[in-house]
Design an enzyme around this catalytic site. Sequence first.
Site, PDB file in Angstrom:
ATOM      1  N   GLU A  37      -5.322  -8.311   0.643  1.00 29.13           N
ATOM      2  CA  GLU A  37      -6.054  -7.977   1.871  1.00 29.13           C
ATOM      3  C   GLU A  37      -7.515  -7.751   1.539  1.00 29.13           C
ATOM      4  OE1 GLU A  37      -4.758  -4.729   4.321  1.00 29.13           O
ATOM      5  OE2 GLU A  37      -2.636  -5.229   4.085  1.00 29.13           O
ATOM      6  N   GLU A  91       0.795  -1.222   0.000  1.00 33.31           N
ATOM      7  CA  GLU A  91       0.000   0.000   0.000  1.00 33.31           C
ATOM      8  C   GLU A  91       0.832   1.280   0.000  1.00 33.31           C
ATOM      9  OE1 GLU A  91      -4.054  -1.682   2.127  1.00 33.31           O
ATOM     10  OE2 GLU A  91      -2.793  -0.277   3.254  1.00 33.31           O
TER      11      GLU A  91
END
Length: 613
Positions: free
Chosen positions: A356, A161
């Site tokens: 995720e 991320e």
Amino acid sequence: MFRDDFVWGVASSAYQIEGRDANDGAGAMIWDKFIAEGGTKDGYGAEVACDHMHRYKEDFALMRLMGIKAYRFSISWARLIPEGTGKVNEKAVALYRDMILEMKKNGIEPYLTMYHWEFPQVLQDRGGWLNEEVIQWFGEYAKVVAENFSDICENFITLNEPECFVGIGHMSGWHAPGLHLPYKDVFQIAHNALRAHGQAVINLRKYACRPIKVGYAPTCGMAYPYSNKPEDVEAARKVLFGFYQPMDNWTWNVAWFSDPVFLGHYPKEGLEKFAEYLPEITEEDMELIHQPLDFMGQNIYNGYYIRAGKDGEPEFVDRAPGFPKTGSDWPVTPEAFYYGIRFLTERYPLPLYITENGMSCHDNISADGRVHDPNRITFLDSYIGAMQRASDEGADVRGYFLWTFLDNFEWSDGYKQRFGIIYVDFATQQRIVKDSAFWYQKVIETNGGILSMNQANKEILFLDPVCTHNIWGGTKLREEFGYPVEGDDIGECWGISAHPNGDGTIRNGAFSGMKLSAVWKEHPEVFGNYDCDRFPLLTKIIDARDDLSIQVHPDDDYAKVHENGSFGKTECWYVLDCKEDTKMVMGHHAKTKEELVKAIENDDYDHLLNKFD
């Protein structure tokens, strides 16, 4: 259904679960300072977190029991190389090697993430991601990772991320290192991070002792269409890869962080929009960033509505009042999961792993000592179902990592959010398996077969049972349970049974009138597509008069061979009612068949039988 080799896993990060030890040799990292300066909403830090560094063997054993097949975890850069470069912490090498070997011992395939925001503080003091030396620092770190772990780990992910650690770490200041830098610096940080990713890919492959697989795990909210009209779908696609974010949230952008990595160039629209803030971007930079990868990861949690406006331009659509949200106040948007997967796999030519996905719930321990989280099950069922839909339509989805296994330290929220399928009491470190973990276990066992979308029939099936007459039978099954059977010798009600001796009949719905054995055989999807050649359960209610004959059962192996297709003699009995002072007979004391026969011939039951009040 999913491909046979689909990877079912869970995900975590080092700092959120590991904790610290006074003698662990780890260096300080940016979150240590951020927390010390009051960066968490509840005031708590991650000094203990889930104490995973001391409890990982039990945690991995629990993963095995829950059927987890893969684990995406991160190594802490500051733990492995305390100064960020230079001397390696051998205690960390030993810890992470033992963790990986313990995973594999439990049948869990490791997926190692190099950077999940654990930046060494000593390097932050030298400029952190803004210092172009970070490309070589990160490359050195990748070399150490490859040299120490590539012999026992095959799958590696460079960055997690970057949209988050670049934007909310260096622009909004919500996360460590908590900075509010000008746009020009933030664009430089983003460019440095992507170049560091490229250098890490080179060094991972160069210093690995065998061929490995390398990927990258960005994130973002997914634009999805307000309706299934083609013009709305195209509007959503345009927004997802476009540049509609306001400047104070510019990093929350898919194309800027994915096009260079997967396609080899920054998007033209972004280069034009951001021209005044951009650093020099060379051909050599793009070659470095655009390294060959084996897969792309994507962290997806939610999305936002888009439709085509009257002028042909996309419009953002507000959600209706009362739109469902998670415990962290994020919207529940399974359609965004479907369209996000579809749009990403259409644009980028690599296999996709959802690295995720999950939700925070307001979980509590109930009076029965369990943690019931039906909201999470509903969320996961809808999202994983959306993923299957995309896969069924051709999206190359190879795996799914649920965030997360254990409730953990949730960055600036501290311990306010619970994303885990295992409840953690942070005061005692007790682990409690939530209902969602048992549900996910069944998803894995059936490769998605138990998902609601795969259930042709969702109604409860009621059976007309089969009742039997026995010489020891009584009358309670008629008088108290209401079964319409005449006689005073009703011994057994075969309430749930597909056994040849008592095959129940479906009373209601689409299968009304069918035998349970026929539904099991002809409609396996009703039962979750279990790989079992016959219905595996037999439930009876038994009523006996004062004396019930003593049964001498063989063991499981004998029963499976000789007792009409039995699975064995594993049984569970519940006493619903009995007279006062009744004795329960459970087993006997005879050690041989001859000893048993002799006791029976001598009516020596008082010594033979094992009785309980």
